[in-house]
Design an enzyme around this catalytic site. Structure first.
Site, mmCIF file in Angstrom:
data_model
loop_
_atom_site.group_PDB
_atom_site.id
_atom_site.type_symbol
_atom_site.label_atom_id
_atom_site.label_comp_id
_atom_site.label_asym_id
_atom_site.label_seq_id
_atom_site.Cartn_x
_atom_site.Cartn_y
_atom_site.Cartn_z
ATOM 1 N N CYS A 100 -2.314 -33.021 1.576
ATOM 2 C CA CYS A 100 -2.145 -32.734 0.145
ATOM 3 C C CYS A 100 -3.510 -32.782 -0.525
ATOM 4 C CB CYS A 100 -1.210 -33.770 -0.475
ATOM 5 S SG CYS A 100 -1.194 -33.724 -2.268
ATOM 6 N N CYS A 104 -2.713 -29.548 -7.726
ATOM 7 C CA CYS A 104 -1.783 -28.612 -8.369
ATOM 8 C C CYS A 104 -0.915 -29.295 -9.425
ATOM 9 C CB CYS A 104 -0.913 -27.912 -7.329
ATOM 10 S SG CYS A 104 -0.064 -29.028 -6.247
ATOM 11 N N THR A 191 -0.096 -38.710 -7.414
ATOM 12 C CA THR A 191 -0.919 -38.003 -6.436
ATOM 13 C C THR A 191 -2.335 -37.796 -6.963
ATOM 14 O OG1 THR A 191 0.976 -36.875 -5.503
ATOM 15 C CG2 THR A 191 -1.138 -35.784 -5.219
ATOM 16 N N GLU A 257 -1.822 -41.597 -3.236
ATOM 17 C CA GLU A 257 -0.798 -41.850 -4.262
ATOM 18 C C GLU A 257 -1.069 -43.225 -4.882
ATOM 19 O OE1 GLU A 257 0.201 -41.237 -0.979
ATOM 20 O OE2 GLU A 257 0.271 -39.071 -1.298
ATOM 21 N N HIS A 292 6.139 -26.954 -10.123
ATOM 22 C CA HIS A 292 5.748 -27.805 -8.991
ATOM 23 C C HIS A 292 6.581 -27.457 -7.751
ATOM 24 C CE1 HIS A 292 2.983 -30.790 -7.883
ATOM 25 N NE2 HIS A 292 3.852 -31.739 -7.599
ATOM 26 N N TYR A 296 5.069 -26.115 -3.862
ATOM 27 C CA TYR A 296 5.382 -26.506 -2.481
ATOM 28 C C TYR A 296 5.603 -25.285 -1.589
ATOM 29 C CZ TYR A 296 5.785 -31.329 -4.088
ATOM 30 O OH TYR A 296 5.510 -32.564 -4.596
ATOM 31 N N CYS A 299 1.576 -25.069 -0.662
ATOM 32 C CA CYS A 299 0.831 -26.165 -0.008
ATOM 33 C C CYS A 299 1.521 -26.654 1.263
ATOM 34 C CB CYS A 299 0.605 -27.310 -0.982
ATOM 35 S SG CYS A 299 2.096 -28.172 -1.504
ATOM 36 N N GLU A 447 6.904 -36.542 0.587
ATOM 37 C CA GLU A 447 6.689 -35.767 -0.645
ATOM 38 C C GLU A 447 7.545 -34.499 -0.644
ATOM 39 O OE1 GLU A 447 2.672 -34.652 -1.547
ATOM 40 O OE2 GLU A 447 3.259 -33.809 -3.480
HETATM 41 C C1 LIG Z 1 4.187 -38.490 -1.893
HETATM 42 C C2 LIG Z 1 4.693 -38.368 -3.294
HETATM 43 C C3 LIG Z 1 3.859 -37.864 -4.286
HETATM 44 C C4 LIG Z 1 4.298 -37.789 -5.602
HETATM 45 N N1 LIG Z 1 3.433 -37.335 -6.584
HETATM 46 C C5 LIG Z 1 3.813 -37.394 -7.884
HETATM 47 C C6 LIG Z 1 2.903 -37.044 -8.924
HETATM 48 O O1 LIG Z 1 1.759 -36.681 -8.674
HETATM 49 N N2 LIG Z 1 3.328 -37.117 -10.207
HETATM 50 C C7 LIG Z 1 4.573 -37.530 -10.522
HETATM 51 O O2 LIG Z 1 4.882 -37.596 -11.703
HETATM 52 N N3 LIG Z 1 5.457 -37.873 -9.569
HETATM 53 C C8 LIG Z 1 5.114 -37.819 -8.261
HETATM 54 N N4 LIG Z 1 6.011 -38.169 -7.279
HETATM 55 C C9 LIG Z 1 7.298 -38.719 -7.684
HETATM 56 C C10 LIG Z 1 8.516 -37.867 -7.411
HETATM 57 O O3 LIG Z 1 8.665 -36.889 -8.395
HETATM 58 C C11 LIG Z 1 9.726 -38.843 -7.371
HETATM 59 O O4 LIG Z 1 9.584 -39.607 -6.182
HETATM 60 C C12 LIG Z 1 11.037 -38.142 -7.427
HETATM 61 O O5 LIG Z 1 11.254 -37.578 -8.687
HETATM 62 C C13 LIG Z 1 12.177 -39.111 -7.102
HETATM 63 O O6 LIG Z 1 12.130 -40.228 -7.955
HETATM 64 P P1 LIG Z 1 12.206 -41.678 -7.317
HETATM 65 O O7 LIG Z 1 11.191 -41.780 -6.260
HETATM 66 O O8 LIG Z 1 12.186 -42.640 -8.426
HETATM 67 O O9 LIG Z 1 13.599 -41.729 -6.577
HETATM 68 P P2 LIG Z 1 15.024 -41.906 -7.233
HETATM 69 O O10 LIG Z 1 15.069 -41.176 -8.550
HETATM 70 O O11 LIG Z 1 15.382 -43.331 -7.234
HETATM 71 O O12 LIG Z 1 15.946 -41.110 -6.212
HETATM 72 C C14 LIG Z 1 16.450 -41.715 -5.016
HETATM 73 C C15 LIG Z 1 17.875 -41.186 -4.796
HETATM 74 O O13 LIG Z 1 18.722 -41.652 -5.845
HETATM 75 C C16 LIG Z 1 19.385 -40.544 -6.453
HETATM 76 N N5 LIG Z 1 19.501 -40.866 -7.888
HETATM 77 C C17 LIG Z 1 18.488 -41.161 -8.739
HETATM 78 N N6 LIG Z 1 18.989 -41.412 -9.982
HETATM 79 C C18 LIG Z 1 20.319 -41.280 -9.892
HETATM 80 C C19 LIG Z 1 21.383 -41.434 -10.825
HETATM 81 N N7 LIG Z 1 21.170 -41.757 -12.097
HETATM 82 N N8 LIG Z 1 22.646 -41.216 -10.375
HETATM 83 C C20 LIG Z 1 22.887 -40.886 -9.080
HETATM 84 N N9 LIG Z 1 21.902 -40.728 -8.158
HETATM 85 C C21 LIG Z 1 20.649 -40.938 -8.558
HETATM 86 C C22 LIG Z 1 18.487 -39.338 -6.196
HETATM 87 O O14 LIG Z 1 19.203 -38.112 -6.235
HETATM 88 C C23 LIG Z 1 17.952 -39.653 -4.791
HETATM 89 O O15 LIG Z 1 18.875 -39.246 -3.832
HETATM 90 C C24 LIG Z 1 5.603 -38.211 -5.946
HETATM 91 C C25 LIG Z 1 6.456 -38.697 -4.935
HETATM 92 C C26 LIG Z 1 6.011 -38.788 -3.634
HETATM 93 C C27 LIG Z 1 6.934 -39.355 -2.591
#
Ligand SMILES: Cc1cc2nc3c(=O)[nH]c(=O)nc-3n(C[C@H](O)[C@H](O)[C@H](O)COP(=O)(O)OP(=O)(O)OC[C@H]3O[C@@H](n4cnc5c(N)ncnc54)[C@H](O)[C@@H]3O)c2cc1C
Length: 482
Positions: A100, A104, A191, A257, A292, A296, A299, A447
């Site tokens: 990564c 972007c 990121t 990250e 975004h 993907y 990238c 990711e």
């Molecule tokens: C390597 C990596 C790089 C990233 N880079 C960035 C970045 O640069 N900028 C940025 O802003 N973000 C970044 N992210 C964050 C990414 O957008 C989030 O990880 C993603 O939106 C999921 O949120 P979470 O990790 O909190 O998981 P959760 O939201 O907790 O999701 C976990 C599971 O729970 C479920 N879930 C969540 N909420 C509910 C609900 N209310 N009801 C029922 N099910 C639910 C989801 O569908 C999923 O199956 C990155 C993530 C990773 C892993």
């Protein structure tokens, strides 16, 4: 204005003098840190691309904001051709760095904020759009790296922001002053945060009336004293601190990250682009996520190219390249990878001009693209693991290779097809390991699942965008059903 080279960029980041908590230590001079330096090299690559005679056209675009050439990683898309070129550029970067390259997310945030602020101003009489134009023109002229920071910690996922045990679990406006706002909270998983000059915070979900404090979009310099950083761990990350680069897998580049905490950070009005207009929070989230999800389609395809290349090479080194099932598995990997690319290109080709003047991806196809990304890289990783063999998980270390007793055994027993050096075979196996189970798998697999939202988020968007009612109506018309 001069477009930065990779070297200029590295110098500019060093000058920010950022500090972070890394592996339990408060750490400065991050550019010298073994965990951080490879991720900075990956970002530097995005600058050098604009100076390379072979890729310059792809990496540069003329921006109407400053009437000059800018790096495409800061460009507001002026056509569907710009959207296509973005995806092609990302594939190129992914192929060359096999990781990564972190730039972007700010580009996607900027395009979403540009169009959302225009529409918000038209409805609410605010002046966010002009503020954002002034801000982004400066970003383009200075050729900066901007982190797009959307993801809040979110606490108990079943509760709204105001119902959380701690209101900071969603980043919020804590205080309003005559000249700006004070924000408090955190953004997780950021990121390339420590490789950025600026942060664009955005709301993490659609806010409702009563949740105005959480409907905030603003720009903060990364070296603001109220912003704290805690470095994220990656699988096998401490291999980067060892003497030999062989066991790292990717000897040059890497991802990053960072958990980012905003401790009562003051943001002046000119850097605020949404403040309490809850009806535009969801629009901003949806647009950022869709750009975004398009990203993907470039990238991850590039990183997939690296994995496919390494898999084909290890098959040669193992003496199995001619076997029909191996050839078939590599074709399957190519097919999956190009399917993702097709989605990235098609959602760009069918992009539309927004009222603000920039172009937005086709929302349905961008979400189809990302939903494929939540699956196909995992399948590519499975096939690469199959073809590479069990050494992927059991190979002795580079240090043993140099050992007078162990080394000769390794060279004798890890020899495979004639004409390939054992060390080269080990290098290829380590790169595959890096991508399917090591530090690179954070970017390539985890990711792919969660970045730009988990699969359910794409399914919701697909169901909204698919026009299912029209499809039913069409069938009824065809069959003469009332
Ligand atoms: C390597 C990596 C790089 C990233 N880079 C960035 C970045 O640069 N900028 C940025 O802003 N973000 C970044 N992210 C964050 C990414 O957008 C989030 O990880 C993603 O939106 C999921 O949120 P979470 O990790 O909190 O998981 P959760 O939201 O907790 O999701 C976990 C599971 O729970 C479920 N879930 C969540 N909420 C509910 C609900 N209310 N009801 C029922 N099910 C639910 C989801 O569908 C999923 O199956 C990155 C993530 C990773 C892993």
């Amino acid at each position: 204005m001069a477009l930065k080279t990779g070297k200029d960029y590295l110098k500019s980041i060093e000058e920010l003098d950022l500090e972070a908590h890394v592996l339990g230590q408060k750490t400065g001079d991050l550019h010298e840190h073994g965990l951080v330096a490879p991720s900075q090299e990956a970002v530097a690559f995005t600058f050098d691309g604009a100076h390379d005679s072979e890729t310059g056209d792809l990496f540069k675009a003329v921006s109407p904001l400053c009437d000059d050439e800018v790096n495409r990683f800061t460009h507001l898309h002026q056509s569907s051709d710009d959207l296509v070129k973005k995806v092609m550029m990302q594939r190129y970067c992914g192929t060359k760095t096999a990781c990564c390259f972190q730039r972007c997310v700010g580009l996607d945030a900027a395009n979403a904020i540009f169009s959302t602020t225009f529409e918000c101003d038209a409805k609410h009489g605010t002046d966010y759009h002009q503020r954002f134009k002034d801000y982004w023109r400066w970003v383009q002229l200075e050729d900066l790296v901007v982190d797009g920071a959307m993801t809040d910690p979110k606490g108990d996922r079943s509760k709204r922001p105001a119902d959380q045990a701690d209101p900071d679990l969603f980043l919020r406006v804590k205080e309003r002053r005559p000249d700006g706002v004070v924000i408090s909270g955190a953004k997780l998983h950021q990121t390339g945060m420590l490789n950025s000059h600026e942060i664009l915070v955005m709301p993490t979900l659609t806010m409702r009336p009563g949740e105005e404090a959480w409907a905030i979009c603003a720009a903060v310099p990364t070296n603001h004293p109220g912003v704290r950083y805690i470095y994220g761990r990656q699988t096998s990350d401490t291999r980067k601190l060892e003497d030999s680069m062989l066991d790292v897998g990717n000897p040059v580049f890497g991802g990053q990250e960072v958990m980012t905490v905003f401790e009562d950070v003051f943001v002046p009005h000119e850097r605020v682009f949404l403040d309490g207009e809850v009806d535009y929070s969801g629009i901003m989230v949806e647009r950022f996520a869709s750009y975004h999800r398009q990203s993907y389609g470039g990238c991850k395809v590039g990183v997939g190219d690296a994995l496919i290349g390494a898999t084909a090479l290890i098959a040669q080194m193992n003496g199995v390249a001619g076997a029909s099932h191996i050839r078939d598995k590599i074709v399957e990997m190519i097919h999956l990878n190009e399917t993702i690319y097709s989605c990235g290109i098609s959602c760009s080709t069918l992009g539309e001009r927004m009222p603000a003047g920039n172009y937005q991806v086709n929302l349905l196809l961008a979400n189809v693209c990302k939903l494929n990304v939540t699956r196909f890289p995992y399948e590519l990783a499975r096939l690469a693991t199959d073809v590479a063999g069990g050494l992927l998980g059991t190979m002795p270390s580079a240090a043993d290779l140099d050992d007078p007793v162990a080394g000769p055994y390794i060279k004798k027993y890890l020899a495979a097809a004639e004409g390939f050096a054992v060390t080269d075979r080990m290098k290829v196996l380590r790169l595959i390991e890096n991508l399917v189970a090591g530090a690179g798998a954070v970017g390539y697999l985890i990711e792919s699942m969660h970045g730009a939202g988990p699969p359910t988020a794409q399914r919701i968007m697909i169901s909204r965008q698919a026009g299912l009612k029209d499809k039913v109506a069409q069938v009824k018309r065809l069959l003469g059903i009332d």
